[in-house]
Design an enzyme around this catalytic site. Sequence first.
Site, PDB file in Angstrom:
ATOM      1  CG  ASP A  35      20.956  -3.863  12.882  1.00  0.00           C
ATOM      2  OD1 ASP A  35      20.758  -2.758  12.355  1.00  0.00           O
ATOM      3  OD2 ASP A  35      21.123  -4.897  12.229  1.00  0.00           O
ATOM      4  CG  ASP A  36      18.619  -0.301  12.479  1.00  0.00           C
ATOM      5  OD1 ASP A  36      19.650  -0.101  11.826  1.00  0.00           O
ATOM      6  OD2 ASP A  36      17.630  -0.887  12.002  1.00  0.00           O
ATOM      7  CB  CYS A  73      23.283  -2.278   8.210  1.00  0.00           C
ATOM      8  SG  CYS A  73      22.269  -2.714   6.788  1.00  0.00           S
ATOM      9  NE  ARG A  77      25.555  -4.575  10.092  1.00  0.00           N
ATOM     10  CZ  ARG A  77      25.181  -5.108  11.257  1.00  0.00           C
ATOM     11  NH1 ARG A  77      25.831  -6.156  11.735  1.00  0.00           N
ATOM     12  NH2 ARG A  77      24.164  -4.608  11.927  1.00  0.00           N
ATOM     13  CE  LYS A 135      22.333  -6.284   9.173  1.00  0.00           C
ATOM     14  NZ  LYS A 135      21.392  -5.176   9.406  1.00  0.00           N
ATOM     15  CG  HIS A 137      23.716  -6.964   5.062  1.00  0.00           C
ATOM     16  ND1 HIS A 137      23.277  -5.655   5.189  1.00  0.00           N
ATOM     17  CD2 HIS A 137      23.090  -7.454   3.973  1.00  0.00           C
ATOM     18  CE1 HIS A 137      22.431  -5.378   4.210  1.00  0.00           C
ATOM     19  NE2 HIS A 137      22.305  -6.454   3.469  1.00  0.00           N
ATOM     20  CG  ASP A 332      24.001  -0.992  12.057  1.00  0.00           C
ATOM     21  OD1 ASP A 332      23.280  -0.381  12.869  1.00  0.00           O
ATOM     22  OD2 ASP A 332      23.545  -1.860  11.289  1.00  0.00           O
ATOM     23  CG  ASN A 333      22.272   2.175  10.665  1.00  0.00           C
ATOM     24  OD1 ASN A 333      22.658   1.269   9.936  1.00  0.00           O
ATOM     25  ND2 ASN A 333      21.132   2.088  11.348  1.00  0.00           N
TER      26      ASN A 333
END
Length: 586
Positions: A35-36, A73, A77, A135, A137, A332-333
């Site tokens: 993530d990130d 995100c 996803r 996660k 989301h 994701d980014n």
Amino acid sequence: MAFGRWLPAIVFAVGMLFGAASAQERPNVVVILIDDVGFMDLGAFGGEAKTPTIDALAARGTMFTRAHTSPLCAPSRAMLLTGIDSHRAGVSSIPEVLPPELIGKPGYGLSLEPGVETIATHLRASGYRTFMTGKWHLGSKAGELPIDHGFDRSFALDASGADNWEDKSYMPFYDEAPWFEDEEEADLPDDFYSSEFIVDKMIDYLDSDDRDQQPFFAYLAFQAIHIPVQAPREYTEQYLDTYALGWDHLREQRFTRAKTMGLIPQDAALGPMHESIDRWDDLNAEEKAFRTKSMAVNAGMLAAMDDHLGRFIDYLQSTNHFDNTIFVITSDNGPEYNDPLKARGMGTWLRLNGYNWDTETLGEKGSYGFIGPAWASAAASPSARFKFYQSEGGTRVPLVITGPGLSRAMRSAAFTYVTDITPTLLDLTASTPVDGVAITGRSLGPILRGESEVAYGPDEPVGMEMAGHSALIRGQYKLLRDGRPYSDNVWRLFDIIADPGETNDLAAKMPELFESMMTDYQAYTEEFSILALPEGYSTAKQLNANGIRNSIKTYGPMLLGLLLMVIAIIGGSIYFLIKRIRMRRV
């Protein structure tokens, strides 16, 4: 119905009848979503954090150096799991920044729409066991959880983030951390740490499943390194000196390293930092200590995740699954830039919810770490900007794919998009997709097998949009429009191979190409029914507004009850005071 659709299932059934070997020859699949994480955060891509597990996987597979994703995100996803553009998949944005005008519109329901099938659904139909931890989301209502989208078992967080040490929310938008095991709300163990738990739970699922004659698909979606940035002290302490010279130094250091590693051209220019970002030299000693510790925690959190991922690799080796497993590792980014303490009322909310941001204990239980826009700009080097923005800093991410029969120790500069993951896995597992909405991505299988150098031709456009931030990539060129507060909503044109930092706008110099790509972008918005945003929209303002709205919804009844209680007490006091005065007069 076409015979080809059922061929993988028939092959699997024959394997079951005549011995498990045929089924086991099909590769397992492990997708690791971080993530990130920015393009250069991982060790194999030049980062400072120690990530030996991922580095080893990268060394035995293919590193993609022009992989792109959504700058946010949930859309990423949705695209990763389905291979379908986020607007058609139904997840064009995230609830936290969606304006009220678009709520419930087609493509903006923020959960997967009917007919949009995941890689888990496709692989399960082809004979795979399917598991997910971490996660999600992508919705928590009935029919929206992983268990409803092809996963046999799942332990999932349906929120943009949550605390990594405790079962609690990390922002006012959520009144709690919405964890679910399969279809039921779930509690976390007392000794919870997110990266450790995500791996442990996946091992539990694989261990407790008695269908070990079938291949498996495992999706591990880590919370690292999303806000709140948290890591055990022993990891953070390894990086206390690494970032002591500040973000300008890190930015230049990564830029130089990118050239040395051949990730960017030798004559490339460094992407700009926004003029509003604080200068390191303007900070006092206390501020520098806090900011340095914040980035050390960030690196520590990534290193801790890699260590726990190493335990999962050890498990696969001990069960003789490792050599026959395809691994996909990506983000994701780009880096998270938000500084929560600058949001009105956020500091008070954090204190009321048991958080602190004391330098000494930063990263540990009860603390609330974040890196902010300056470190995020540095982490995104050699690119410009960060998460939320379609600039390279927000969308260019690391991607590693490795597995049996695939090219080893290779680096590919082919452009790839996040929608390519699902069709790639279908290709590599010889699986046929179930009926549903058509996949829009491309398989990277020909690149991985050494049959081709590209997945997209130089004249094939790929459009991108999220909350008004827009881009279109065609060959080496990128059309870009980013919004406020870190850009100005002006369309620009860049050669992102020669100029990955997006420093030289070619729109005026190449007007025909600019207009042609604008036409392509307009066609993209029409094809995928992209809606216009309200006048004056910005993600930062909408995030605050939605947070306030949800806080009122969550805490409003309680506050109203307290207010009525106070009014009753005051009213009663006044009543008895007046009555007492009257009695004295009598």
